[in-house]
Design a protein around this motif. Structure first.
Motif, PDB file in Angstrom:
ATOM      1  N   MET A  61     -20.483  -6.227 -21.619  1.00  0.00           N
ATOM      2  CA  MET A  61     -21.143  -6.771 -22.864  1.00  0.00           C
ATOM      3  C   MET A  61     -22.662  -6.848 -22.406  1.00  0.00           C
ATOM      4  N   GLY A  62     -23.459  -6.645 -23.373  1.00  0.00           N
ATOM      5  CA  GLY A  62     -24.924  -6.213 -23.269  1.00  0.00           C
ATOM      6  C   GLY A  62     -25.655  -5.703 -24.493  1.00  0.00           C
ATOM      7  N   PRO A  63     -26.832  -5.293 -24.359  1.00  0.00           N
ATOM      8  CA  PRO A  63     -27.414  -4.699 -25.414  1.00  0.00           C
ATOM      9  C   PRO A  63     -26.924  -3.237 -25.523  1.00  0.00           C
ATOM     10  N   PRO A  64     -27.361  -2.520 -26.689  1.00  0.00           N
ATOM     11  CA  PRO A  64     -26.759  -1.266 -26.854  1.00  0.00           C
ATOM     12  C   PRO A  64     -27.027  -0.159 -25.889  1.00  0.00           C
ATOM     13  N   LYS A  65     -28.172  -0.732 -25.142  1.00  0.00           N
ATOM     14  CA  LYS A  65     -28.641   0.383 -24.038  1.00  0.00           C
ATOM     15  C   LYS A  65     -27.498   0.177 -22.977  1.00  0.00           C
ATOM     16  N   ALA A  66     -26.588  -0.803 -22.806  1.00  0.00           N
ATOM     17  CA  ALA A  66     -25.753  -0.940 -21.779  1.00  0.00           C
ATOM     18  C   ALA A  66     -24.467   0.299 -21.895  1.00  0.00           C
ATOM     19  N   GLU A  67     -24.659   0.865 -23.056  1.00  0.00           N
ATOM     20  CA  GLU A  67     -23.574   2.103 -23.021  1.00  0.00           C
ATOM     21  C   GLU A  67     -23.955   3.067 -21.793  1.00  0.00           C
ATOM     22  N   GLU A  68     -25.146   3.183 -21.525  1.00  0.00           N
ATOM     23  CA  GLU A  68     -25.352   4.138 -20.281  1.00  0.00           C
ATOM     24  C   GLU A  68     -24.586   3.687 -19.123  1.00  0.00           C
ATOM     25  N   ALA A  69     -24.271   2.418 -18.891  1.00  0.00           N
ATOM     26  CA  ALA A  69     -23.617   2.003 -17.733  1.00  0.00           C
ATOM     27  C   ALA A  69     -22.334   2.355 -17.929  1.00  0.00           C
ATOM     28  N   LEU A  70     -21.625   2.509 -19.367  1.00  0.00           N
ATOM     29  CA  LEU A  70     -20.175   2.903 -19.530  1.00  0.00           C
ATOM     30  C   LEU A  70     -20.109   4.095 -19.333  1.00  0.00           C
ATOM     31  N   LEU A 190     -19.728  16.752 -12.022  1.00  0.00           N
ATOM     32  CA  LEU A 190     -20.397  17.365 -12.963  1.00  0.00           C
ATOM     33  C   LEU A 190     -19.567  17.278 -14.280  1.00  0.00           C
ATOM     34  N   ARG A 191     -18.267  17.674 -13.877  1.00  0.00           N
ATOM     35  CA  ARG A 191     -17.181  17.645 -15.164  1.00  0.00           C
ATOM     36  C   ARG A 191     -16.994  16.292 -15.776  1.00  0.00           C
ATOM     37  N   GLY A 192     -17.215  15.116 -14.729  1.00  0.00           N
ATOM     38  CA  GLY A 192     -17.046  13.651 -15.074  1.00  0.00           C
ATOM     39  C   GLY A 192     -18.371  13.571 -15.957  1.00  0.00           C
ATOM     40  N   LYS A 193     -19.571  13.878 -15.983  1.00  0.00           N
ATOM     41  CA  LYS A 193     -20.657  13.734 -16.455  1.00  0.00           C
ATOM     42  C   LYS A 193     -20.575  14.380 -18.000  1.00  0.00           C
ATOM     43  N   GLN A 194     -20.145  15.634 -17.892  1.00  0.00           N
ATOM     44  CA  GLN A 194     -19.946  16.202 -19.335  1.00  0.00           C
ATOM     45  C   GLN A 194     -18.907  15.508 -20.276  1.00  0.00           C
ATOM     46  N   LYS A 195     -17.722  14.874 -19.592  1.00  0.00           N
ATOM     47  CA  LYS A 195     -17.049  14.013 -20.407  1.00  0.00           C
ATOM     48  C   LYS A 195     -17.385  12.705 -20.863  1.00  0.00           C
ATOM     49  N   ALA A 196     -18.426  12.296 -19.802  1.00  0.00           N
ATOM     50  CA  ALA A 196     -19.105  10.877 -20.164  1.00  0.00           C
ATOM     51  C   ALA A 196     -19.941  11.175 -21.300  1.00  0.00           C
ATOM     52  N   ARG A 197     -20.767  12.393 -21.417  1.00  0.00           N
ATOM     53  CA  ARG A 197     -21.400  12.548 -22.472  1.00  0.00           C
ATOM     54  C   ARG A 197     -20.886  12.860 -23.696  1.00  0.00           C
ATOM     55  N   LYS A 198     -19.723  13.290 -23.780  1.00  0.00           N
ATOM     56  CA  LYS A 198     -19.136  13.384 -25.209  1.00  0.00           C
ATOM     57  C   LYS A 198     -18.243  12.056 -25.442  1.00  0.00           C
ATOM     58  N   ALA A 199     -18.038  11.218 -24.416  1.00  0.00           N
ATOM     59  CA  ALA A 199     -17.162  10.249 -24.726  1.00  0.00           C
ATOM     60  C   ALA A 199     -17.445   9.354 -25.950  1.00  0.00           C
ATOM     61  N   ASP A 200     -16.486   8.928 -26.762  1.00  0.00           N
ATOM     62  CA  ASP A 200     -16.720   8.119 -27.845  1.00  0.00           C
ATOM     63  C   ASP A 200     -16.566   6.624 -27.577  1.00  0.00           C
ATOM     64  N   LEU A 201     -17.736   5.951 -27.627  1.00  0.00           N
ATOM     65  CA  LEU A 201     -17.588   4.557 -27.077  1.00  0.00           C
ATOM     66  C   LEU A 201     -17.633   3.615 -28.132  1.00  0.00           C
ATOM     67  N   PRO A 202     -16.428   2.891 -28.143  1.00  0.00           N
ATOM     68  CA  PRO A 202     -16.274   1.904 -29.490  1.00  0.00           C
ATOM     69  C   PRO A 202     -17.430   0.677 -29.261  1.00  0.00           C
ATOM     70  N   VAL A 203     -17.959   0.227 -30.174  1.00  0.00           N
ATOM     71  CA  VAL A 203     -18.809  -1.097 -29.853  1.00  0.00           C
ATOM     72  C   VAL A 203     -18.143  -2.173 -30.770  1.00  0.00           C
ATOM     73  N   TRP A 204     -17.987  -3.091 -30.090  1.00  0.00           N
ATOM     74  CA  TRP A 204     -17.325  -4.442 -30.734  1.00  0.00           C
ATOM     75  C   TRP A 204     -18.173  -5.634 -30.989  1.00  0.00           C
ATOM     76  N   ASN A 205     -18.137  -5.999 -31.962  1.00  0.00           N
ATOM     77  CA  ASN A 205     -19.036  -7.297 -32.296  1.00  0.00           C
ATOM     78  C   ASN A 205     -18.253  -8.513 -32.215  1.00  0.00           C
ATOM     79  N   ALA A 206     -18.927  -9.689 -32.441  1.00  0.00           N
ATOM     80  CA  ALA A 206     -18.217 -11.024 -32.078  1.00  0.00           C
ATOM     81  C   ALA A 206     -16.913 -10.932 -33.167  1.00  0.00           C
ATOM     82  N   ALA A 207     -17.011 -10.608 -34.385  1.00  0.00           N
ATOM     83  CA  ALA A 207     -15.998 -10.227 -35.287  1.00  0.00           C
ATOM     84  C   ALA A 207     -14.815  -9.480 -34.734  1.00  0.00           C
ATOM     85  N   ASP A 208     -15.269  -8.347 -34.139  1.00  0.00           N
ATOM     86  CA  ASP A 208     -14.090  -7.466 -33.856  1.00  0.00           C
ATOM     87  C   ASP A 208     -13.310  -8.125 -32.766  1.00  0.00           C
ATOM     88  N   ILE A 209     -13.994  -9.097 -31.871  1.00  0.00           N
ATOM     89  CA  ILE A 209     -12.956  -9.638 -31.071  1.00  0.00           C
ATOM     90  C   ILE A 209     -12.641 -11.081 -31.189  1.00  0.00           C
TER      91      ILE A 209
END
Ligand SMILES: Cc1cc2nc3c(=O)[nH]c(=O)nc-3n(C[C@H](O)[C@H](O)[C@H](O)COP(=O)(O)OP(=O)(O)OC[C@H]3O[C@@H](n4cnc5c(N)ncnc54)[C@H](O)[C@@H]3O)c2cc1C
Ligand SMILES: Nc1ncnc2c1ncn2[C@@H]1O[C@H](COP(=O)(O)O)[C@@H](O)[C@H]1O
Lengths: 265, 343
Positions: A61-70, A190-209
């Motif tokens: 949970m965090g600002p949009p930038k927190a997707e870097e951590a994910l 390296l492979r992990g990084k490639q996978k991470a770059r392409k990963a599709d990260l859902p963003v959920w808001n208060a209504a979604d949860i």
């Protein structure tokens, strides 16, 4: 074994600078990282997934930038990441943070183990893990220092307490909070990084949860910060140079005098 | 909100003996109870608790002990402990609950706060009452000790806080002080848990660092595990526990339970001796509240000196042997003196 790993993005504490006038943290230019104590949980999740199968998902949970951590968690080896981000979440204390995270975990639905860090290096409370467990009515095993084995639906774990280690049997589903001893975090590949770059990260808001709007963010937080100030460091260090026999002797004597005066020896 | 009255401290026990943290909490609780002019209760969950220890809680300042005993409450498990506490809170409506920031308190309190929809502040160093409102003001270090934040819970009740062990002195014992011991029955249906404790490995070395009156800590400056042994020697002389920086732990010179700092233990001893430790902010976060700090470091600009009372700028390989030798001489002189006095 399906695992959920709540991770928090925090400012790198080495780089923390304070605004002397206002007593607040200067956030500009500060690098954000995964809460270092969450890395041990990420690693344990990867090891459990490698041994027992299933999926390991990071949520933050965090600002949009927190997707870097994910993405970084995925680069290390987690399978997916989900970001909870909504202006309504802003200003949450540990109660409201745990509420939002537990709602997201309910939405994910299919989980066996939730692994939190011992505490976040910015908030530094260690409350979110047990609080998530309370919202989900799950057992929580805190300060876990070792995973021993898993059989017949029970995990065997070591828990670090004041005078030693408890050996626990914990049924699934459950929440763990882990200490540094539990694992040695691996570096992203390296492979992990490639996978991470392409990963599709859902963003959920208060209504979604399906969060109750009165229970999230500042509004949902029972506590309020009323004042922030900088602690004064009021020690006057008496320094003694010890660079040869005589000065070493004198420096040591000075130390013993102080310890005697303060009745410490 | 005004139905909530009285101060609670969460006493802790192990195998029927009340733990020292309970007496520290009584110091905190007594101050608040006197300011609020309300009674102070010590709440204790356990089994077969020593009667003498219960009486001691009253002698040390509790007006009341609320005791819930059951074989299943002997070892701490979060769900049963929370359910029992929740029942008690719903019955008595305390305005404030204070617990130690121990492995038990840090787990039980957040679990309970969720169930009660109450506010909780971790690791408070100062607790006070706000004049006028009567709210609890909770001050805690945050961001690695860089700031102090004061927090309150304006609406929700009870107001809950944990405080670091050793951050206050135990309450004084007043012989003959009287109070009431209330035994609360524990319903069996509160006691189920997904966790069972099947064993315990005692490791005294993990305990004494948080409880110790003095800590001698070593860092990367020692360079080898062989040299690091001097830390133990000095700790022996000073009757201190051994602490370490993260770098020393990472090099396996010592185990993790000895690590002091942000990702290790927070200690508040009377004396903290930091040797070959630079004083990174993450290390300072775990020790800067020690009463007296001594540092030995060959870098005159090391950060550790900024929180020290006395610093020796020099090579630890030169300074340590001299320091050890002087302490040994002093001890032996003391021993022969008392022998003379005795003989
Ligand atoms: C999120 C996070 C959490 C952390 N948590 C912790 C924590 O809990 N605890 C912790 O300690 N660190 C923690 N750290 C690490 C911290 O930032 C420092 O890296 C660490 O404390 C440094 O350890 P040190 O002082 O032993 O080593 P160094 O910083 O390398 O310091 C060694 C010191 O020894 C001195 N020295 C060298 N040779 C001699 C000699 N011959 N005689 C005398 N002095 C000598 C040097 O001048 C130097 O000051 C954390 C870091 C992060 C990012
Ligand atoms: N905003 C957040 N998003 C995801 N996980 C979190 C968040 N805040 C805290 N956590 C988790 O809870 C743990 C304890 O955090 P805290 O209670 O803030 O010290 C962290 O190590 C994370 O695992």
């Amino acid at each position: 074994m399906n695992i959920i790993v709540p991770i928090k993005q925090v400012p790198e504490t080495n780089a923390v600078r304070m605004d002397e006038a206002t007593g607040t943290m200067i956030r500009d230019g500060v690098v954000s990282i995964i809460n270092p104590l969450d890395l041990y949980g990420i690693e344990l999740a990867i090891e459990l997934r490698e041994r027992f199968g299933g999926r390991a998902t990071a949520i933050s949970m965090g600002p949009p930038k927190a997707e870097e951590a994910l993405r970084e968690a995925i680069a290390m080896g987690l399978d997916d990441g989900i970001l909870l981000s909504d202006r309504a979440f802003a200003g949450a204390d540990t109660w409201a943070t745990a509420y939002a995270l537990s709602q997201a975990i309910r939405k994910i639905g299919d989980y066996d183990v939730i692994i939190c860090g011992e505490r976040a290096t910015d908030g530094d409370t260690g409350q979110v893990g047990p609080a998530i467990a309370a919202f989900l009515d799950l057992p929580v095993a805190s300060y876990i220092s070792k995973f021993e084995d898993f059989s017949e639906g029970q995990m065997r774990l070591h828990r670090l307490v004041e005078d030693g280690y408890e050996i626990l049997q914990v049924g699934l589903p459950c929440v763990l909070t882990v200490v540094k001893e539990v694992s040695n975090p691996r570096l992203p590949t390296l492979r992990g990084k490639q996978k991470a770059r392409k990963a599709d990260l859902p963003v959920w808001n208060a209504a979604d949860i399906e969060a109750d709007p009165t229970l999230v963010g500042l509004k949902g937080s029972p506590t309020r910060v009323v004042k922030i100030h900088r602690p004064k460091v009021s020690r006057q260090c008496e320094k003694a140079l010890a660079n040869d026999e005589a000065s070493t002797d004198q420096a040591v004597r000075g130390l013993l005098d102080l310890l005697e005066k303060r009745e410490l020896i | 909100m005004s139905d909530y009255s009285g101060i609670w401290i969460l006493a802790e026990q192990s195998a029927g003996r009340v733990l020292g943290i309970s007496h520290e909490l009584l110091t905190r609780g007594r101050e608040l109870a006197d300011k609020r002019k309300v009674p102070l209760s010590a709440v204790l969950l356990g089994n077969n608790v020593s009667e003498a220890d219960l009486a001691e809680l009253i002698e040390r300042g509790a007006d009341q002990v609320i005791l819930a005993e059951h074989a299943e409450l002997d070892a701490f498990r979060p769900e049963p402990h929370t359910r029992v506490m929740q029942r008690l809170v719903e019955k008595y409506h305390p305005e404030i609950i204070i617990a130690g920031a121990t492995s038990t308190g840090r787990t039980l309190m957040p679990y309970l706060a969720v169930k009660l929809h109450a506010g909780l502040t971790a690791d408070c160093t100062v607790l006070d009452i706000e004049p006028g409102t009567g709210n609890l003001l909770q001050t805690r270090p945050a961001i690695g000790g860089n700031i102090l934040a004061t927090i309150k819970t304006p609406e929700a009740r009870p107001q809950m806080a944990t405080v670091r062990p050793k951050s206050t002195r135990p309450a004084m014992r007043q012989a003959g002080r009287t109070g009431e011991i209330i035994r609360e029955p524990v319903a069996d249906d509160l006691l189920s848990s997904g966790i069972s404790r099947v064993g315990f490995v005692k490791d005294e070395s993990t305990a004494n660092i948080s409880d110790a009156k003095a800590v001698v800590a070593g860092g990367r400056g020692f360079k080898t595990s062989e040299k690091f042994k001097m830390v133990y020697a000095l700790a022996d002389e000073l009757q201190a526990a051994v602490g370490a920086s993260r770098d020393a732990v990472d090099r396996a010179w010592i185990t993790y339970p000895h690590q002091v700092g942000l990702s290790g233990k927070t200690v508040t001893p009377g004396l903290y001796v930091a040797i070959g430790i630079s004083g990174a902010i993450q290390h300072l976060a775990g020790m800067q509240t020690a009463e007296t700090v001594v540092a030995i470091n060959n870098d005159p600009d090391a950060m550790i000196f900024s929180v020290a009372d006395y610093g020796i700028v020099g090579d630890l390989s030169e300074v340590m042997p001299v320091l050890l030798e002087r302490l040994r001489e002093r001890r032996e002189a003391g021993a022969s003196q008392s022998e003379e006095a005795g003989g």
